[in-house]
Design a protein around this motif. Structure first.
Motif, PDB file in Angstrom:
ATOM      1  N   VAL A  39     -51.743 -19.347 -36.554  1.00 12.28           N
ATOM      2  CA  VAL A  39     -50.615 -19.068 -37.454  1.00 12.28           C
ATOM      3  C   VAL A  39     -49.667 -18.124 -36.721  1.00 12.28           C
ATOM      4  O   VAL A  39     -50.096 -17.094 -36.192  1.00 12.28           O
ATOM      5  N   ILE A  40     -48.403 -18.484 -36.709  1.00 10.24           N
ATOM      6  CA  ILE A  40     -47.411 -17.661 -35.991  1.00 10.24           C
ATOM      7  C   ILE A  40     -46.299 -17.291 -36.965  1.00 10.24           C
ATOM      8  O   ILE A  40     -45.707 -18.176 -37.592  1.00 10.24           O
ATOM      9  N   ASP A  41     -46.023 -16.007 -37.108  1.00  9.49           N
ATOM     10  CA  ASP A  41     -44.902 -15.605 -37.962  1.00  9.49           C
ATOM     11  C   ASP A  41     -43.950 -14.719 -37.170  1.00  9.49           C
ATOM     12  O   ASP A  41     -44.372 -13.779 -36.491  1.00  9.49           O
ATOM     13  N   ALA A  42     -42.666 -15.031 -37.284  1.00 15.69           N
ATOM     14  CA  ALA A  42     -41.645 -14.264 -36.572  1.00 15.69           C
ATOM     15  C   ALA A  42     -41.574 -12.834 -37.102  1.00 15.69           C
ATOM     16  O   ALA A  42     -41.128 -11.931 -36.394  1.00 15.69           O
ATOM     17  N   ALA A  43     -42.012 -12.635 -38.329  1.00 10.50           N
ATOM     18  CA  ALA A  43     -42.049 -11.280 -38.896  1.00 10.50           C
ATOM     19  C   ALA A  43     -43.512 -10.956 -39.211  1.00 10.50           C
ATOM     20  O   ALA A  43     -44.308 -10.764 -38.298  1.00 10.50           O
ATOM     21  N   ASP A  44     -43.860 -10.945 -40.471  1.00 13.01           N
ATOM     22  CA  ASP A  44     -45.214 -10.530 -40.851  1.00 13.01           C
ATOM     23  C   ASP A  44     -45.752 -11.496 -41.907  1.00 13.01           C
ATOM     24  O   ASP A  44     -45.003 -12.322 -42.442  1.00 13.01           O
ATOM     25  N   ILE A  45     -47.019 -11.352 -42.230  1.00 13.40           N
ATOM     26  CA  ILE A  45     -47.612 -12.108 -43.331  1.00 13.40           C
ATOM     27  C   ILE A  45     -46.814 -11.804 -44.602  1.00 13.40           C
ATOM     28  O   ILE A  45     -46.541 -10.637 -44.912  1.00 13.40           O
ATOM     29  N   ALA A  46     -46.415 -12.860 -45.317  1.00 10.19           N
ATOM     30  CA  ALA A  46     -45.697 -12.713 -46.602  1.00 10.19           C
ATOM     31  C   ALA A  46     -44.398 -11.923 -46.488  1.00 10.19           C
ATOM     32  O   ALA A  46     -44.040 -11.183 -47.396  1.00 10.19           O
ATOM     33  N   ALA A  47     -43.700 -12.100 -45.389  1.00 11.42           N
ATOM     34  CA  ALA A  47     -42.454 -11.334 -45.221  1.00 11.42           C
ATOM     35  C   ALA A  47     -41.236 -12.075 -45.767  1.00 11.42           C
ATOM     36  O   ALA A  47     -40.129 -11.565 -45.714  1.00 11.42           O
ATOM     37  N   GLY A  48     -41.430 -13.297 -46.311  1.00 12.94           N
ATOM     38  CA  GLY A  48     -40.286 -14.072 -46.809  1.00 12.94           C
ATOM     39  C   GLY A  48     -40.262 -14.147 -48.328  1.00 12.94           C
ATOM     40  O   GLY A  48     -40.579 -13.165 -49.017  1.00 12.94           O
ATOM     41  N   ALA A  49     -39.910 -15.326 -48.843  1.00  9.08           N
ATOM     42  CA  ALA A  49     -39.729 -15.511 -50.294  1.00  9.08           C
ATOM     43  C   ALA A  49     -40.959 -15.073 -51.086  1.00  9.08           C
ATOM     44  O   ALA A  49     -40.847 -14.639 -52.234  1.00  9.08           O
ATOM     45  N   THR A  50     -42.120 -15.193 -50.468  1.00 10.49           N
ATOM     46  CA  THR A  50     -43.356 -14.810 -51.150  1.00 10.49           C
ATOM     47  C   THR A  50     -43.254 -13.385 -51.705  1.00 10.49           C
ATOM     48  O   THR A  50     -43.723 -13.099 -52.801  1.00 10.49           O
ATOM     49  N   ASN A 246     -44.311 -26.746 -39.854  1.00  7.63           N
ATOM     50  CA  ASN A 246     -43.218 -25.795 -40.040  1.00  7.63           C
ATOM     51  C   ASN A 246     -43.260 -25.324 -41.494  1.00  7.63           C
ATOM     52  O   ASN A 246     -42.785 -26.008 -42.401  1.00  7.63           O
ATOM     53  N   ALA A 247     -43.865 -24.154 -41.705  1.00  6.42           N
ATOM     54  CA  ALA A 247     -44.015 -23.613 -43.069  1.00  6.42           C
ATOM     55  C   ALA A 247     -43.169 -22.348 -43.174  1.00  6.42           C
ATOM     56  O   ALA A 247     -43.632 -21.324 -43.662  1.00  6.42           O
ATOM     57  N   THR A 248     -41.931 -22.446 -42.703  1.00  8.71           N
ATOM     58  CA  THR A 248     -41.117 -21.229 -42.636  1.00  8.71           C
ATOM     59  C   THR A 248     -40.149 -21.098 -43.814  1.00  8.71           C
ATOM     60  O   THR A 248     -39.157 -20.384 -43.732  1.00  8.71           O
ATOM     61  N   GLY A 249     -40.439 -21.779 -44.911  1.00  6.55           N
ATOM     62  CA  GLY A 249     -39.709 -21.568 -46.158  1.00  6.55           C
ATOM     63  C   GLY A 249     -38.216 -21.792 -45.992  1.00  6.55           C
ATOM     64  O   GLY A 249     -37.771 -22.838 -45.502  1.00  6.55           O
ATOM     65  N   ARG A 365     -34.821 -18.733 -52.283  1.00  5.14           N
ATOM     66  CA  ARG A 365     -35.786 -19.783 -52.655  1.00  5.14           C
ATOM     67  C   ARG A 365     -35.691 -20.929 -51.650  1.00  5.14           C
ATOM     68  O   ARG A 365     -34.582 -21.424 -51.407  1.00  5.14           O
ATOM     69  N   PRO A 366     -36.796 -21.384 -51.145  1.00  2.00           N
ATOM     70  CA  PRO A 366     -36.743 -22.504 -50.177  1.00  2.00           C
ATOM     71  C   PRO A 366     -36.652 -23.850 -50.894  1.00  2.00           C
ATOM     72  O   PRO A 366     -37.562 -24.672 -50.817  1.00  2.00           O
ATOM     73  N   LEU A 367     -35.557 -24.074 -51.595  1.00  2.00           N
ATOM     74  CA  LEU A 367     -35.442 -25.304 -52.389  1.00  2.00           C
ATOM     75  C   LEU A 367     -34.986 -26.462 -51.520  1.00  2.00           C
ATOM     76  O   LEU A 367     -34.281 -26.269 -50.530  1.00  2.00           O
TER      77      LEU A 367
HETATM   78  C1  LIG Z   1     -36.154 -15.044 -56.405  1.00  2.00           C
HETATM   79  C2  LIG Z   1     -37.414 -15.861 -56.357  1.00  2.00           C
HETATM   80  C3  LIG Z   1     -38.290 -15.870 -57.441  1.00  2.00           C
HETATM   81  C4  LIG Z   1     -39.447 -16.652 -57.385  1.00  2.00           C
HETATM   82  N1  LIG Z   1     -40.358 -16.530 -58.382  1.00  2.00           N
HETATM   83  C5  LIG Z   1     -41.501 -17.261 -58.357  1.00  2.00           C
HETATM   84  C6  LIG Z   1     -42.494 -17.078 -59.346  1.00  2.00           C
HETATM   85  O1  LIG Z   1     -42.413 -16.194 -60.202  1.00  2.00           O
HETATM   86  N2  LIG Z   1     -43.573 -17.872 -59.304  1.00  2.00           N
HETATM   87  C7  LIG Z   1     -43.732 -18.838 -58.351  1.00  2.00           C
HETATM   88  O2  LIG Z   1     -44.734 -19.554 -58.421  1.00  2.00           O
HETATM   89  N3  LIG Z   1     -42.840 -18.989 -57.348  1.00  2.00           N
HETATM   90  C8  LIG Z   1     -41.734 -18.208 -57.328  1.00  2.00           C
HETATM   91  N4  LIG Z   1     -40.808 -18.324 -56.321  1.00  2.00           N
HETATM   92  C9  LIG Z   1     -41.025 -19.313 -55.268  1.00  2.00           C
HETATM   93  C10 LIG Z   1     -41.960 -18.800 -54.205  1.00  2.00           C
HETATM   94  O3  LIG Z   1     -41.778 -17.425 -53.972  1.00  2.00           O
HETATM   95  C11 LIG Z   1     -41.730 -19.546 -52.898  1.00  2.00           C
HETATM   96  O4  LIG Z   1     -41.619 -20.916 -53.126  1.00  2.00           O
HETATM   97  C12 LIG Z   1     -42.878 -19.317 -51.924  1.00  2.00           C
HETATM   98  O5  LIG Z   1     -43.076 -17.943 -51.750  1.00  2.00           O
HETATM   99  C13 LIG Z   1     -42.567 -19.976 -50.601  1.00  2.00           C
HETATM  100  O6  LIG Z   1     -43.563 -19.614 -49.692  1.00  2.00           O
HETATM  101  P1  LIG Z   1     -43.491 -20.094 -48.181  1.00  2.00           P
HETATM  102  O7  LIG Z   1     -44.755 -19.675 -47.560  1.00  2.00           O
HETATM  103  O8  LIG Z   1     -43.158 -21.534 -48.162  1.00  2.00           O
HETATM  104  O9  LIG Z   1     -42.215 -19.339 -47.589  1.00  2.00           O
HETATM  105  P2  LIG Z   1     -41.990 -17.802 -47.242  1.00  2.00           P
HETATM  106  O10 LIG Z   1     -42.769 -16.920 -48.123  1.00  2.00           O
HETATM  107  O11 LIG Z   1     -40.521 -17.588 -47.206  1.00  2.00           O
HETATM  108  O12 LIG Z   1     -42.606 -17.649 -45.790  1.00  2.00           O
HETATM  109  C14 LIG Z   1     -41.951 -18.136 -44.650  1.00  2.00           C
HETATM  110  C15 LIG Z   1     -42.385 -17.301 -43.461  1.00  2.00           C
HETATM  111  O13 LIG Z   1     -41.841 -17.895 -42.276  1.00  2.00           O
HETATM  112  C16 LIG Z   1     -41.519 -16.859 -41.372  1.00  2.00           C
HETATM  113  N5  LIG Z   1     -40.586 -17.386 -40.366  1.00  2.00           N
HETATM  114  C17 LIG Z   1     -39.249 -17.594 -40.463  1.00  2.00           C
HETATM  115  N6  LIG Z   1     -38.772 -18.144 -39.319  1.00  2.00           N
HETATM  116  C18 LIG Z   1     -39.831 -18.305 -38.488  1.00  2.00           C
HETATM  117  C19 LIG Z   1     -39.998 -18.848 -37.186  1.00  2.00           C
HETATM  118  N7  LIG Z   1     -38.972 -19.348 -36.503  1.00  2.00           N
HETATM  119  N8  LIG Z   1     -41.233 -18.840 -36.627  1.00  2.00           N
HETATM  120  C20 LIG Z   1     -42.296 -18.346 -37.304  1.00  2.00           C
HETATM  121  N9  LIG Z   1     -42.192 -17.821 -38.547  1.00  2.00           N
HETATM  122  C21 LIG Z   1     -40.986 -17.809 -39.142  1.00  2.00           C
HETATM  123  C22 LIG Z   1     -40.965 -15.762 -42.253  1.00  2.00           C
HETATM  124  O14 LIG Z   1     -41.054 -14.494 -41.606  1.00  2.00           O
HETATM  125  C23 LIG Z   1     -41.866 -15.861 -43.478  1.00  2.00           C
HETATM  126  O15 LIG Z   1     -42.965 -14.976 -43.397  1.00  2.00           O
HETATM  127  C24 LIG Z   1     -39.692 -17.479 -56.285  1.00  2.00           C
HETATM  128  C25 LIG Z   1     -38.833 -17.440 -55.171  1.00  2.00           C
HETATM  129  C26 LIG Z   1     -37.739 -16.601 -55.186  1.00  2.00           C
HETATM  130  C27 LIG Z   1     -36.884 -16.458 -53.961  1.00  2.00           C
END
Ligand SMILES: Cc1cc2nc3c(=O)[nH]c(=O)nc-3n(C[C@H](O)[C@H](O)[C@H](O)COP(=O)(O)OP(=O)(O)OC[C@H]3O[C@@H](n4cnc5c(N)ncnc54)[C@H](O)[C@@H]3O)c2cc1C
Length: 593
Positions: A39-50, A246-249, A365-367
């Motif tokens: 697992v490779i993250d450009a920042a940290d665990i749970a550093a994005g939308a999570t 590619n799970a980078t939201g 939000r990664p919509l």
């Molecule tokens: C305002 C808001 C409210 C929400 N509320 C809810 C809720 O109440 N309940 C619910 O179920 N869902 C909710 N969601 C949706 C949910 O938070 C997201 O869908 C979910 O967190 C997405 O997770 P992810 O792992 O796909 O992305 P992220 O959590 O964004 O993780 C992506 C990761 O990729 C990393 N990254 C970026 N670029 C690179 C790269 N080039 N190389 C390596 N790593 C990289 C980032 O650092 C980040 O850690 C909400 C979202 C938002 C924004």
């Protein structure tokens, strides 16, 4: 057969880019099947939308209006499962849904269900959804998970005793129903990876986590993984992945362009930004009691007003189109006014002011990308998709969309698709696998953690508060974390994270958190930076007592742990203090505004 599959799988490494909740859940799922993962993250665990979410594990009542019945069913089934498998982190919460009328909103709901969003908005009116529409939705909400045993909804009068202090003239009726709150999705994501490591130990697969690293796929199908600037830890690594995910939201398109340039793809993400406020107002907090409020703002958008610990209230969220770098999304004053206005409209007698907002946060939000003609951000599906980049070598997929709530089911389907394509048998599932902090008896865990803290010499009252907080972060593992205070206190100077000589010094200044928990974050949970510890391991970012002295103490432990150079410690404290100010609007004591 399964063993054979595991052995076969063990030779292949699947690279997952992004350690958000989805990347982490997928890593765990693959490791349960015995497949090696990096697992490779450009920042940290749970550093994005999570980390920037509303922190709810919920079915998503309003998605029913958009006809997303299957998404709601899947979410409700997962909600029930996560409450069962991670009771320390995912806790049931009762919601109060105030309504103004009996019949309002039926025509708009019908139009929405038929996919006519513009008509729905025209018919929406200003009175919102009535009790009939809400009642129908809640009945379906009760039934969808199928015999889950959760309490059924109730429709009540606002004037009934024990209800939150909403404006009962404007909202004479209300629905009461249950969902769940995940106060710390950051901790949940870390635990997914802790469990992934356990699964690796069980199956013999290899598991590596690279935080604060960037990677790029070269022409030979090799992934070059390099520490980002300022990382003290070493050299670049080359991985030959059997597949890349590619799970980078919200960064999915950027990652394709920058890290996977040979992978051809159209635009996948059309994110919207959402902001939240943390409000300290004793009357507002008291008005909520143990319930959350789910209401409509004046423009019909959903607003949550949620208890956040004993003292704070979380208010969210906005939903605004956003196309810049997700890392640059910030809460603006107009959003703060909007959210405070929404609270004032629902709870006028306990409305909060700008001064009550202690901090805020914002994320994207990664919509999925869709043409917005006739639609609104709220109408974009919250379903997740696994996009296969058909011609890519090595095989490559992108995860688009999703919710916190569905991270596990997404991981399960994604793992089945990936392993199927790679010709590897699925060797197990997370369906009934408890998270590492799971316990059937959290009160007993808390008592045992308190005993450990008292044995380390902490006063009873401090030990009690510390144990309660530790159980909220670590669940069953709180006992080990608190036991570590004792060994840190006993270790001879020079042998521990700061040469502690007595129990008082075992705590980080101004916050009741042991320094040994910082060392634990590094040794057990991949923390390497001050920011990681403050925002995503110990959750001190939400502690109002956090001060500059606290940051200095944590930095000193990081120096002791060998992940921060002594000469850089002061600069790191400055950087994090500035980040807290800019990202969260949070000014620490001893820091100029
Ligand atoms: C305002 C808001 C409210 C929400 N509320 C809810 C809720 O109440 N309940 C619910 O179920 N869902 C909710 N969601 C949706 C949910 O938070 C997201 O869908 C979910 O967190 C997405 O997770 P992810 O792992 O796909 O992305 P992220 O959590 O964004 O993780 C992506 C990761 O990729 C990393 N990254 C970026 N670029 C690179 C790269 N080039 N190389 C390596 N790593 C990289 C980032 O650092 C980040 O850690 C909400 C979202 C938002 C924004």
């Amino acid at each position: 057969m399964a063993l054979q599959a595991k052995n076969q799988a063990g030779r292949k490494t699947i690279a997952i880019l992004g350690a958000g909740i989805n990347g982490a859940a997928l890593a765990r799922e693959l490791l349960i099947s015995g497949v090696s993962v990096a697992v490779i993250d450009a920042a940290d665990i749970a550093a994005g939308a999570t980390a920037w979410s509303t922190r709810l594990v919920h079915g998503g009542l309003r998605y029913l209006e958009y006809g997303e019945v299957e998404l709601v069913r899947e979410s409700l089934v997962e909600r029930d499962r996560l409450v069962r498998l991670a009771p320390h982190l995912v806790r049931p919460l009762e919601f109060y849904l105030p309504v103004r009328t009996r019949l309002g909103g039926m025509a708009a709901a019908a139009a929405r269900l038929l996919g006519c969003e513009s008509l729905a908005r025209a018919w929406q009116g200003t009175r919102g959804r009535g009790s009939w529409t809400v009642g129908m939705g809640l009945r379906l909400y009760d039934q969808l998970p199928g015999g889950s045993g959760w309490p059924r909804h109730r429709m009540v009068r606002a004037s009934a005793g024990g209800m939150p202090a909403v404006d009962s003239t404007a909202f004479p009726l209300a629905g009461l129903y249950w969902d769940a709150q995940l106060l710390y999705p950051e901790r949940f994501t870390v635990e997914l990876l802790v469990d992934a490591r356990r699964a690796a130990a069980e199956t013999g697969a290899e598991f590596r986590v690279f935080t604060h690293h960037r990677c790029r796929l070269d022409g030979d199908g090799m992934l070059l993984v390099e520490p980002v600037a300022g990382d003290a830890r070493g050299a670049a690594v080359r991985i030959e992945p059997a597949a890349v995910v590619n799970a980078t939201g919200a960064w999915v398109d950027r990652t394709l362009a920058e890290a996977l340039p040979k992978v051809l793809s159209g635009r996948l993400i059309g994110g919207t930004k959402g902001s939240h406020l943390l409000v300290r107002s004793a009357p507002l907090r008291a008005a909520l009691g143990d319930r959350g409020i789910y209401a409509e703002a004046a423009d019909g958008r959903p607003v949550f007003v949620l208890p956040f610990g004993d003292r704070l209230v979380l208010v969210g969220t906005t939903d605004l189109p956003f196309s810049g770098d997700p890392d640059d999304a910030r809460t603006d004053e107009a959003e703060i006014d909007y959210l405070l206005g929404a609270v004032a409209g629902i709870l006028p007698t306990v409305a909060a002011s700008r001064d009550d907002v202690v901090q805020h946060y914002c994320g994207v939000r990664p919509l999925p990308f869709v043409s917005r003609e006739g639609g609104t951000p709220a109408s974009i599906t919250r379903r997740h998709m696994l996009v296969r980049h058909a011609d890519a070598l090595p095989p490559c997929w992108s995860i688009v969309g999703g919710k916190l709530t569905t991270c596990r089911s997404l991981a399960e389907t994604a793992a089945a698709e990936l392993l199927g394509r790679l010709g590897i048998e699925v060797g197990g599932s997370s369906r009934d696998r408890p998270m590492p902090g799971w316990s059937a008896g959290l009160p007993a865990v808390e008592a045992a953690a308190r005993e450990q803290a008292v044995a380390a010499g902490l006063p009873e009252d401090v030990a009690a508060r510390l144990a309660r907080h530790a159980v909220g972060l670590y669940g069953a593992r709180a006992v080990d974390v608190c036991a570590a205070i004792r060994s840190a206190v006993r270790s001879p100077p020079g042998m521990d994270s700061g040469g502690l000589s007595h129990a008082g010094q075992a705590l980080i200044s101004d916050v009741e958190v042991p320094k040994s928990a910082v060392a634990w974050s590094v040794r057990e949970e991949w923390a390497t930076r001050l920011e990681d510890v403050v925002e995503r391991r110990l959750m001190l970012v939400f502690d109002e007592r956090l001060s500059r002295r606290s940051l200095e103490d944590i930095a000193a432990v990081l120096v002791g742990e060998g992940v921060l150079e002594k000469e850089r410690a002061a600069a790191e404290v400055e950087t994090v203090a500035a980040r807290l100010r800019q990202r969260y609007g949070k000014t620490l004591e001893g820091t100029s505004a």
